[in-house]
Each structure stands twice: as C-alpha cells, then as structure tokens.
Write an enzyme that holds these catalytic residues in place. Structure first.
Site, PDB file in Angstrom:
ATOM      1  N   GLU A   1      22.393  41.447  46.250  1.00 10.55           N
ATOM      2  CA  GLU A   1      22.512  41.768  44.824  1.00 10.55           C
ATOM      3  C   GLU A   1      21.389  41.117  44.024  1.00 10.55           C
ATOM      4  OE1 GLU A   1      27.389  42.292  44.575  1.00 10.55           O
ATOM      5  OE2 GLU A   1      26.465  40.363  44.113  1.00 10.55           O
TER       6      GLU A   1
ATOM      7  N   GLY B   1      29.324  36.971  43.682  1.00  9.76           N
ATOM      8  CA  GLY B   1      29.416  36.724  45.107  1.00  9.76           C
ATOM      9  C   GLY B   1      30.803  36.702  45.696  1.00  9.76           C
TER      10      GLY B   1
ATOM     11  N   THR C   1      28.284  45.686  44.315  1.00  6.04           N
ATOM     12  CA  THR C   1      29.368  45.591  45.289  1.00  6.04           C
ATOM     13  C   THR C   1      30.611  45.025  44.618  1.00  6.04           C
ATOM     14  OG1 THR C   1      27.855  45.312  47.151  1.00  6.04           O
ATOM     15  CG2 THR C   1      30.087  44.441  47.428  1.00  6.04           C
ATOM     16  N   GLY C   2      31.778  45.535  45.007  1.00 10.60           N
ATOM     17  CA  GLY C   2      33.031  45.042  44.464  1.00 10.60           C
ATOM     18  C   GLY C   2      33.819  46.127  43.766  1.00 10.60           C
TER      19      GLY C   2
ATOM     20  N   GLY D   1      28.952  44.167  39.095  1.00  9.42           N
ATOM     21  CA  GLY D   1      29.991  43.369  38.472  1.00  9.42           C
ATOM     22  C   GLY D   1      29.629  41.898  38.454  1.00  9.42           C
TER      23      GLY D   1
ATOM     24  N   LYS E   1      36.511  38.176  32.751  1.00 13.33           N
ATOM     25  CA  LYS E   1      35.322  37.596  33.362  1.00 13.33           C
ATOM     26  C   LYS E   1      34.398  36.932  32.336  1.00 13.33           C
ATOM     27  CE  LYS E   1      36.796  39.093  37.246  1.00 13.33           C
ATOM     28  NZ  LYS E   1      36.131  40.136  38.020  1.00 13.33           N
TER      29      LYS E   1
END
Length: 223
Positions: A103, A95, A29-30, A82, A121
């Site tokens: 996840e 998160g 997700t993201g 991610g 990141k």
C-alpha cells in the site's frame, strides 16, 4: 443511526467520484477498499488498476476490472485505500489487513492518494491504535527484542504471512508525539521491511459518519 458498513460504502462511493476515464487507479486492501472496488466496477469507466494485495486483485478481476502487474508500473494516477486511524493532519495508521508495504509503494507512486473511512477511524491521536510492522521471518526474535524499546507490548500475528512472505508484529502502546522519528527508528532496525505509519502520503480523505461525508484535504484542516 447508520451502521458502519453503510458509512464505509458511502465514503467509498463518494471518493470514487474522482476517478475519470483512462486513469490508472491503485486499489487498496480491506473491507472499505472492497467497497471502492465495487463502486469503481459499477461506474463502468475505461480504466486500468493495480492492486495492493492478491485479495484485492482477485476481487477486482471478478468484477470485470482490468488489473495490471504493478511490477511494470512506475506511476499511478489515483490511489484509494482505507485506514485503521486518521488524524486531522491526514496522518494514518494502516496495515490491519497486512498489506501496508505494498500500500505504501502504491501510495508513493500515486499522483493523488485518497483515504476512505467510517467516522470511527477519525482520531485525535494515532498512538491508541496498534501499529503493524512487517518483518523478515529470519529476523523475528531479533526484531521483537528491538521493538520492545518503542512499544509497551508487541504481538506477532500467529500463523500469518503477508503476500510478500513476511510476518507482521503489531505494536501496542506507542508514543505518538513524534511519529516521523518513530518511523525512522523502525526502518533503521535490520529485518524491518515496512510499517503502517503513513505520515505524508495521503492527499485527501473521505470520512462518512451517520450518512454524512466529510472531505479533508492536506493543509486545509484545523489541527
């Protein structure tokens, strides 16, 4: 210099190269995971997927991917997602998109878990990144009080609910000297249902910076 979104896309497209026909693939997700979903669809492989959020499931279906109900799935071949922060030991904070509990379940079910990210990141220490904690709404005030022992500041995401119907509290300013101990302490608080520390789930990471992708493999990287 390339922009961050271009690096996210490049990391995703490179990682998707590990996917083969007939795999069951976990979709993260993201914004970076969205690039992986698009790249998977473009490859035209004969695969099925499971999604870690309703948003990712909808995106995958819109691009023609088959999305199965994870409630009927025990094992996943490969998961791609991610991260908000990742260190040289492939420990992550996840998160920001609020899907860390699902996840983590999919990551645990996966035979191989890949993280995709742009170079911003990659961090020397995780504690500079806010740590999301998923909380039963019934226990909101109680958990906020307990979390104050572990974070300098706790902020509830106003008006936000996860796909599981829970609230998210972001913990700022935490001691990352022993993240495993912190993870255990958080899960010992009644009302906490999950958190964004991924300490052993990730097998490899594809990190793109200025158009160059670096692959990190668990146990093979300098600390």
């Amino acid at each position: 210099m390339r922009d961050r979104d271009a690096d996210k896309r490049l990391a995703a497209e490179t990682a998707v190269g590990e996917v083969r026909d007939h795999m069951l693939v976990g979709l993260g997700t993201g914004s970076t995971a969205a690039h992986a979903i698009a790249a998977l669809a473009a490859r035209g492989l004969r695969i099925e997927t499971v999604a870690t959020s309703e948003a990712s499931a909808a995106l995958a279906r819109s691009k023609g991917l088959v999305v199965r109900d994870f409630a009927d799935v025990a094992h996943v071949d490969l998961a791609i997602d991610g991260a908000d922060a990742i260190d040289a030991r492939l420990r992550c904070v996840k998160g920001a998109g609020g899907a860390m509990l699902r996840e983590k379940v999919v990551a645990e079910a996966a035979r191989r878990m890949l993280v995709i990210a742009d170079g911003t990141k990659r961090v020397a220490r995780l504690g500079a990144t806010a740590l999301p904690v998923e909380v039963l709404p019934f226990a909101r005030a109680f958990v906020l009080d307990r979390l104050s022992a572990y974070f300098v500041r706790c902020v509830e995401r106003a008006g936000y609910r996860t796909d599981n119907g829970h609230i998210v509290i972001d913990g700022h300013g935490w001691d990352d000297a022993s993240p495993r101990a912190l993870a255990d302490r958080l899960m010992a608080v009644p009302g906490v249902v999950g958190h964004g520390l991924f300490l052993r789930e990730v097998d490899a990471a594809y990190i793109a910076e200025n158009g160059i992708v670096t692959r990190l493999e668990r146990g093979r990287n300098p600390r």
